[in-house]
Design a protein around this motif. Structure first.
Motif, PDB file in Angstrom:
ATOM      1  N   ASP A 119     -59.704  73.670  21.334  1.00  0.00           N
ATOM      2  CA  ASP A 119     -59.384  72.331  20.832  1.00  0.00           C
ATOM      3  C   ASP A 119     -58.505  71.599  21.851  1.00  0.00           C
ATOM      4  OD1 ASP A 119     -59.100  70.092  19.224  1.00  0.00           O
ATOM      5  OD2 ASP A 119     -57.588  70.983  17.903  1.00  0.00           O
ATOM      6  N   PRO A 120     -59.026  71.340  23.054  1.00  0.00           N
ATOM      7  CA  PRO A 120     -58.195  70.727  24.104  1.00  0.00           C
ATOM      8  C   PRO A 120     -57.728  69.323  23.771  1.00  0.00           C
ATOM      9  CG  PRO A 120     -60.498  70.799  24.780  1.00  0.00           C
ATOM     10  CD  PRO A 120     -60.400  71.610  23.525  1.00  0.00           C
ATOM     11  N   GLY A 121     -58.391  68.665  22.821  1.00  0.00           N
ATOM     12  CA  GLY A 121     -57.978  67.336  22.401  1.00  0.00           C
ATOM     13  C   GLY A 121     -57.031  67.331  21.216  1.00  0.00           C
ATOM     14  N   TYR A 122     -56.709  68.507  20.681  1.00  0.00           N
ATOM     15  CA  TYR A 122     -55.754  68.661  19.576  1.00  0.00           C
ATOM     16  C   TYR A 122     -56.145  67.829  18.355  1.00  0.00           C
ATOM     17  CZ  TYR A 122     -52.645  70.955  22.922  1.00  0.00           C
ATOM     18  OH  TYR A 122     -52.105  71.815  23.843  1.00  0.00           O
ATOM     19  N   LEU A 123     -57.419  67.727  18.075  1.00  0.00           N
ATOM     20  CA  LEU A 123     -57.836  66.994  16.887  1.00  0.00           C
ATOM     21  C   LEU A 123     -57.670  67.814  15.613  1.00  0.00           C
ATOM     22  CD1 LEU A 123     -60.981  65.076  18.196  1.00  0.00           C
ATOM     23  CD2 LEU A 123     -58.731  64.155  17.651  1.00  0.00           C
ATOM     24  N   HIS A 124     -57.514  69.132  15.757  1.00  0.00           N
ATOM     25  CA  HIS A 124     -57.342  69.989  14.589  1.00  0.00           C
ATOM     26  C   HIS A 124     -56.134  70.912  14.712  1.00  0.00           C
ATOM     27  CE1 HIS A 124     -61.132  68.651  12.961  1.00  0.00           C
ATOM     28  NE2 HIS A 124     -61.777  69.043  14.030  1.00  0.00           N
ATOM     29  N   THR A 125     -55.294  70.689  15.708  1.00  0.00           N
ATOM     30  CA  THR A 125     -54.223  71.624  16.015  1.00  0.00           C
ATOM     31  C   THR A 125     -52.906  70.895  16.236  1.00  0.00           C
ATOM     32  OG1 THR A 125     -55.884  72.943  17.190  1.00  0.00           O
ATOM     33  CG2 THR A 125     -53.585  73.550  17.528  1.00  0.00           C
ATOM     34  N   ALA A 126     -51.828  71.456  15.715  1.00  0.00           N
ATOM     35  CA  ALA A 126     -50.501  70.890  15.982  1.00  0.00           C
ATOM     36  C   ALA A 126     -50.181  71.005  17.469  1.00  0.00           C
ATOM     37  CB  ALA A 126     -49.445  71.630  15.165  1.00  0.00           C
ATOM     38  N   LEU A 127     -49.365  70.090  17.963  1.00  0.00           N
ATOM     39  CA  LEU A 127     -49.032  70.094  19.381  1.00  0.00           C
ATOM     40  C   LEU A 127     -47.619  69.604  19.607  1.00  0.00           C
ATOM     41  CD1 LEU A 127     -50.471  67.024  21.303  1.00  0.00           C
ATOM     42  CD2 LEU A 127     -50.398  67.113  18.808  1.00  0.00           C
ATOM     43  N   ILE A 128     -47.098  69.919  20.796  1.00  0.00           N
ATOM     44  CA  ILE A 128     -45.817  69.376  21.226  1.00  0.00           C
ATOM     45  C   ILE A 128     -46.093  68.061  21.940  1.00  0.00           C
ATOM     46  CG2 ILE A 128     -43.821  69.693  22.733  1.00  0.00           C
ATOM     47  CD1 ILE A 128     -43.776  71.506  20.324  1.00  0.00           C
ATOM     48  N   ARG A 129     -45.434  66.981  21.478  1.00  0.00           N
ATOM     49  CA  ARG A 129     -45.565  65.670  22.114  1.00  0.00           C
ATOM     50  C   ARG A 129     -44.218  65.270  22.695  1.00  0.00           C
ATOM     51  NH1 ARG A 129     -46.586  61.343  19.482  1.00  0.00           N
ATOM     52  NH2 ARG A 129     -48.089  60.440  20.923  1.00  0.00           N
ATOM     53  N   HIS A 130     -44.262  64.426  23.701  1.00  0.00           N
ATOM     54  CA  HIS A 130     -43.044  63.977  24.370  1.00  0.00           C
ATOM     55  C   HIS A 130     -42.980  62.457  24.376  1.00  0.00           C
ATOM     56  CE1 HIS A 130     -42.469  68.057  25.918  1.00  0.00           C
ATOM     57  NE2 HIS A 130     -43.735  68.043  26.291  1.00  0.00           N
ATOM     58  N   ASN A 131     -41.769  61.955  24.289  1.00  0.00           N
ATOM     59  CA  ASN A 131     -41.554  60.509  24.350  1.00  0.00           C
ATOM     60  C   ASN A 131     -40.458  60.201  25.365  1.00  0.00           C
ATOM     61  OD1 ASN A 131     -41.509  57.777  23.885  1.00  0.00           O
ATOM     62  ND2 ASN A 131     -40.383  57.914  21.964  1.00  0.00           N
ATOM     63  N   PRO A 132     -40.746  60.359  26.677  1.00  0.00           N
ATOM     64  CA  PRO A 132     -39.710  60.116  27.685  1.00  0.00           C
ATOM     65  C   PRO A 132     -39.224  58.685  27.694  1.00  0.00           C
ATOM     66  CG  PRO A 132     -41.865  60.372  28.713  1.00  0.00           C
ATOM     67  CD  PRO A 132     -42.021  60.772  27.279  1.00  0.00           C
ATOM     68  N   GLY A 133     -40.018  57.760  27.167  1.00  0.00           N
ATOM     69  CA  GLY A 133     -39.585  56.371  27.104  1.00  0.00           C
ATOM     70  C   GLY A 133     -38.353  56.170  26.255  1.00  0.00           C
ATOM     71  N   LEU A 134     -38.057  57.147  25.371  1.00  0.00           N
ATOM     72  CA  LEU A 134     -36.872  57.026  24.528  1.00  0.00           C
ATOM     73  C   LEU A 134     -35.604  57.029  25.375  1.00  0.00           C
ATOM     74  CD1 LEU A 134     -36.041  56.826  21.552  1.00  0.00           C
ATOM     75  CD2 LEU A 134     -35.822  59.304  21.532  1.00  0.00           C
ATOM     76  N   LEU A 135     -35.626  57.777  26.480  1.00  0.00           N
ATOM     77  CA  LEU A 135     -34.497  57.748  27.399  1.00  0.00           C
ATOM     78  C   LEU A 135     -34.647  56.644  28.432  1.00  0.00           C
ATOM     79  CD1 LEU A 135     -33.549  61.454  28.202  1.00  0.00           C
ATOM     80  CD2 LEU A 135     -32.408  59.839  26.711  1.00  0.00           C
ATOM     81  N   GLU A 136     -35.891  56.355  28.789  1.00  0.00           N
ATOM     82  CA  GLU A 136     -36.142  55.346  29.821  1.00  0.00           C
ATOM     83  C   GLU A 136     -35.515  54.012  29.443  1.00  0.00           C
ATOM     84  OE1 GLU A 136     -39.996  52.996  31.683  1.00  0.00           O
ATOM     85  OE2 GLU A 136     -40.279  54.872  30.604  1.00  0.00           O
ATOM     86  N   THR A 137     -35.595  53.657  28.167  1.00  0.00           N
ATOM     87  CA  THR A 137     -35.001  52.391  27.708  1.00  0.00           C
ATOM     88  C   THR A 137     -34.170  52.659  26.458  1.00  0.00           C
ATOM     89  OG1 THR A 137     -37.041  51.931  26.492  1.00  0.00           O
ATOM     90  CG2 THR A 137     -36.825  50.939  28.660  1.00  0.00           C
ATOM     91  N   ALA A 138     -33.269  53.625  26.569  1.00  0.00           N
ATOM     92  CA  ALA A 138     -32.532  54.107  25.389  1.00  0.00           C
ATOM     93  C   ALA A 138     -31.765  53.000  24.693  1.00  0.00           C
ATOM     94  CB  ALA A 138     -31.580  55.226  25.800  1.00  0.00           C
ATOM     95  N   TYR A 139     -31.066  52.201  25.446  1.00  0.00           N
ATOM     96  CA  TYR A 139     -30.215  51.203  24.800  1.00  0.00           C
ATOM     97  C   TYR A 139     -31.041  50.207  24.003  1.00  0.00           C
ATOM     98  CZ  TYR A 139     -26.673  47.666  23.964  1.00  0.00           C
ATOM     99  OH  TYR A 139     -25.832  46.780  23.353  1.00  0.00           O
TER     100      TYR A 139
END
Length: 820
Positions: free
Chosen positions: A667-687
């Protein structure tokens, strides 16, 4: 440069060759021969003569002929099919003879491409295997890539028509038969600071370049709604179908369709981007088809069900219309962010309906095929569109869907950071059995230098292995840099200024620099926390001052500054050589997440930003007891107490509690599987994020205030989360609990709308506690865990992405522990 080529084949010198053209070769076939001559001269300096008959004073011959397929029958049938070719290399009458034969124009182009790829072209020398008999026909009828001239890409917008021409030629020589362009108006700005040409002019140019080589021209053409409503949650823009706006849309399309020399296909995304209801989409398409066929009678329309958060109603209407098989519809596209898998899509549409694949080969996170279990340090510093050769993964992803009745693939790309992936994908579209090492060797041999083919091929494979496992413990990263530095030391100036070599070299240095920083900054955080734990003796202000000094050693005692300087120099060179925008501040990239990843080279890899923002708040307090209490809460924020559990879903060990319903390979597209996701933009524009006004940022603000009011930077743990796409469940299991005790469950997530949460099968909503997706608390009583096991499940009740589970505490009541 020392020749490091392995002698796995015997080569002969054909630098004295002449090219003999059969009268059967068409004009386009002769154009392919011109490409052969030009590319040999570009790399060797030798220009081969062309004639209609063999010269007596030339020792080697390249004989080129076309045999129309209709002239073959019975036992004389051609050994290759449409777009196929045959290359034979032999010794005849004392001279080396190379024969290229095809039945059509494209076959000649691909035969020429294969010949160039097996040649060893160096200064004043042309070498070729002493004998060969290659007969090939492409497996898929569609093989191509999207090259959109728009600011969002990390390189294309800086290109000249000449760069476009050469890049398209190189893709074609590796088997591509289609190029997809984009119109001036998409989900992007119409122009940008690096675009020197009118977008419509570049569309015309690409169309003409493709036509000269007989490549199909596709246009990815979204139906953009009013500028203020490009991404509505419902996918509906009422303004679009009003007469005045509709007239403007059709006039824009007519201008483009009438201007381009060649258009073969239009691909219309259903809603990524786009702003139409499914019914409006199908009502609008016949209008587009009418204008398209006015200027290009044989051109076809394709459509995809991709959309942001598509509702079931939207999808039902979409497929209901597809099943009517309107005359304008040539096929359906399997694209990123589709809710259904490819086999499911096949069942939803008529069996005779064609399907085109539109794979995302450019993104590492928040993508159709994210890197599996990517370390947070990579996500923070490499972001979403880094230089990302993933040959082994791309081959697997390609072949995972190769037997699902598709006509082929035309990849989604946002620049050249995915350059290697394009050529791997073309190789697999041509023949899914092709080993990636063979493609990488040809890539290195023809596009960089033949004397480094093995080393570059293995260097690219090593860069992919850099992504595996926790970065801090990955010894491959050091070995990879050593490998690339050895090549760098013996490479000549031509190789050192080749942007493809520079790209691999930059990634090798960048990975090594980030890893060294990670080790250094982890150590600094541990030392700072040791000092903070002595605050009772030192006092809060002195303890924070000492901790701050330790964190600042990132700048006062930096590591590997030579690696950092090398990365910045290579980023400059790539901007100069191919227009790669790897920084925002210097190279005018759109953002870190859009390819300008080198801008993140110094992004903190520990919790210093979060802790330093806490220090500022704590210093503002008047009383020492208040400061001490706040500091204690900060440094013990993750403590679950005796008998408790804490999990941050960026850490490998936390995944041991997660039910993985399908392995990545299945399931390389994770359509049926839980996955770890990242949101680096949260730090990129934290304020700006933490002080924003939309629902997502308000959740961030509310949750931060529960830790300590006034914080301006989130904990690093919030950058990564446990999540799923669409209706795939997210399930955690905690075992060996005390069945006689009660627990307090605390879940930290930045989003949870439309998500149902259950504890051992009982919905939390049934007990009056709805999971909203921020710092939520739930009571776990002994009667809920009679066997000492707690199973927590989150399931999306609506379409889209979620939940976002960043952290989880399970505290045994009465055992202490610091509430978050």
């Amino acid at each position: 440069m020392t020749n490091q080529r392995k002698n796995d084949m015997e080569l002969c010198d054909i630098s004295d060759a002449s090219i003999v053209l059969s009268a059967s070769v068409s004009d386009r076939g002769r154009h392919a021969v011109s490409i052969l001559i030009e590319e040999i001269e570009r790399r060797s300096g030798v220009r081969l003569p062309v004639s209609d008959c063999a010269s007596v004073d030339r020792q080697s011959l390249i004989l080129i002929k076309m045999i129309p397929s209709q002239s073959s029958h019975g036992d004389n049938a051609l050994p290759y099919g449409q777009e196929g070719y045959r290359i034979q290399i032999s010794q005849t009458d004392g001279r080396r003879v190379i024969e290229i034969e095809s039945a059509d124009d494209r076959g000649m182009l691909y035969g020429v491409g294969k010949l160039l790829r097996i040649m060893y072209l160096t200064n004043d020398k042309i070498e070729i295997p002493t004998d060969a008999d290659l007969t090939e026909t492409p497996h898929f009828s569609l093989r191509g890539h999207q090259l959109g001239y728009r600011p969002k890409t990390n390189a294309y917008d800086a290109w000249t028509p000449e760069i476009y021409s050469q890049y398209i030629r190189e893709l074609a020589l590796f088997g591509a038969n289609s190029i997809e362009i984009v119109p001036p108006i998409t989900d992007d700005e119409i122009t940008g600071p690096l675009m020197k040409y009118d977008p419509l002019l570049m569309m015309r140019h690409v169309s003409e370049v493709c036509d000269a080589m007989d490549l199909d021209v596709w246009i990815w053409y979204p139906n953009m709604g009013s500028p203020d409503n490009w991404y509505p949650a419902t996918g509906n823009d009422e303004e679009f179908m009003k007469p005045a706006y509709l007239k403007r849309q059709l006039e824009e399309r007519e201008e483009i369709f009438s201007s381009l020399k060649r258009i073969d296909h239009i691909m219309v995304p259903g809603g990524d981007p786009g702003a139409l209801s499914a019914q409006d989409l199908f009502d609008f398409m016949p209008m587009v088809a009418k204008i398209l066929n006015k200027y290009h009678p044989n051109a076809k329309l394709w459509i995809s069900p991709q959309a942001f958060n598509p509702t079931n109603e939207w999808l039902d209407t979409f497929y209901e219309n597809v099943r009517k098989e309107p005359s304008w519809l040539a096929g359906v596209v399997f694209a990123p962010w589709e809710k259904h898998t490819l086999p499911e899509l096949r069942k939803l549409i008529p069996s005779s309906m064609k399907i085109r694949n539109y794979p995302d080969i450019t993104h590492t996170i928040n993508a159709q095929y994210p890197v599996h279990n990517w370390d947070t340090a990579f996500a923070l510093t490499h972001s979403r569109e880094c230089i990302n050769p993933r040959p082994v993964a791309q081959k697997h992803i390609h072949n995972f869907s190769k037997d699902e009745g598709i006509v082929g693939s035309l990849t989604y790309s946002e620049g050249i950071n995915d350059d290697v992936n394009k050529f791997v994908w073309s190789g697999q579209d041509w023949n899914p059995e092709t080993p990636v090492l063979e493609t990488l060797r040809e890539y290195a041999r023809f596009l960089i230098h033949p004397d480094l083919e093995y080393d570059i091929a293995h260097g690219l494979l090593a860069l992919e292995r850099n992504f595996e496992g926790p970065m801090i413990a990955n010894r491959q990263i050091t070995q990879t840099l050593r490998h690339w530095r050895e090549m760098e030391q013996r490479a000549d100036d031509k190789v050192l200024h080749n942007y493809r070599f520079e790209s691999g070299l930059l990634r090798a240095y960048y990975d090594a620099y980030v890893q060294r920083r990670l080790i250094h900054e982890e150590e600094l955080e541990q030392r700072a926390m040791e000092v903070l734990s002595q605050a009772n003796d030192l006092g809060t202000i002195p303890a924070m001052e000492r901790a701050e000094e330790i964190f600042n050693r990132k700048y006062t005692q930096p590591v590997c500054i030579d690696y950092r300087s090398k990365c910045l120099d290579l980023a400059d060179r790539l901007f100069e050589h191919i227009g790669a925008q790897l920084t925002v501040s210097k190279h005018q990239g759109v953002s870190i997440t859009r390819g300008a990843f080198v801008e993140a080279i110094d992004t903190p890899l520990n919790d210093s930003a979060y802790l330093l923002s806490a220090f500022r708040v704590i210093r503002s307090m008047d009383e020492e007891p208040s400061r001490m209490k706040a500091l204690h809460a900060i440094i013990h924020r993750t403590d679950p107490g005796a008998g408790g559990f804490y999990d941050s879903f960026a850490a490998d060990q936390s995944l041991s509690r997660v039910e993985i319903s399908h392995e990545w390979k299945d399931d390389p597209g994770y359509l049926h599987t839980a996955l770890i996701r990242h949101n680096p933009g949260l730090l990129e524009t934290a304020y700006s994020i933490l002080n924003g006004s939309n629902s997502h940022t308000l959740l961030c603000r509310e949750t931060l205030d529960r830790i300590l009011p006034g914080l301006t930077s989130p904990p690093l743990a919030w950058i990564s989360n446990l999540s799923s796409y669409y209706s795939a469940p997210v399930k955690l299991t905690y075992s060996n609990l005390d069945s006689q005790s009660s627990y307090t469950l605390q879940v930290m997530g930045l989003w949870g709308g439309g998500v149902n949460m259950t504890l051992n099968g009982a919905s939390t909503a049934d007990s009056g506690k709805t999971y909203r997706g921020l710092m939520e608390t739930f009571e776990v009583t002994p009667d809920m865990i009679p066997s000492g096991v707690l199973e927590i499940v989150w399931i999306n009740e609506e379409s889209g992405i979620g939940p976002y589970i960043n952290e989880l505490w399970l505290r045994k009541n009465g055992s202490g522990g610091q509430p978050a």
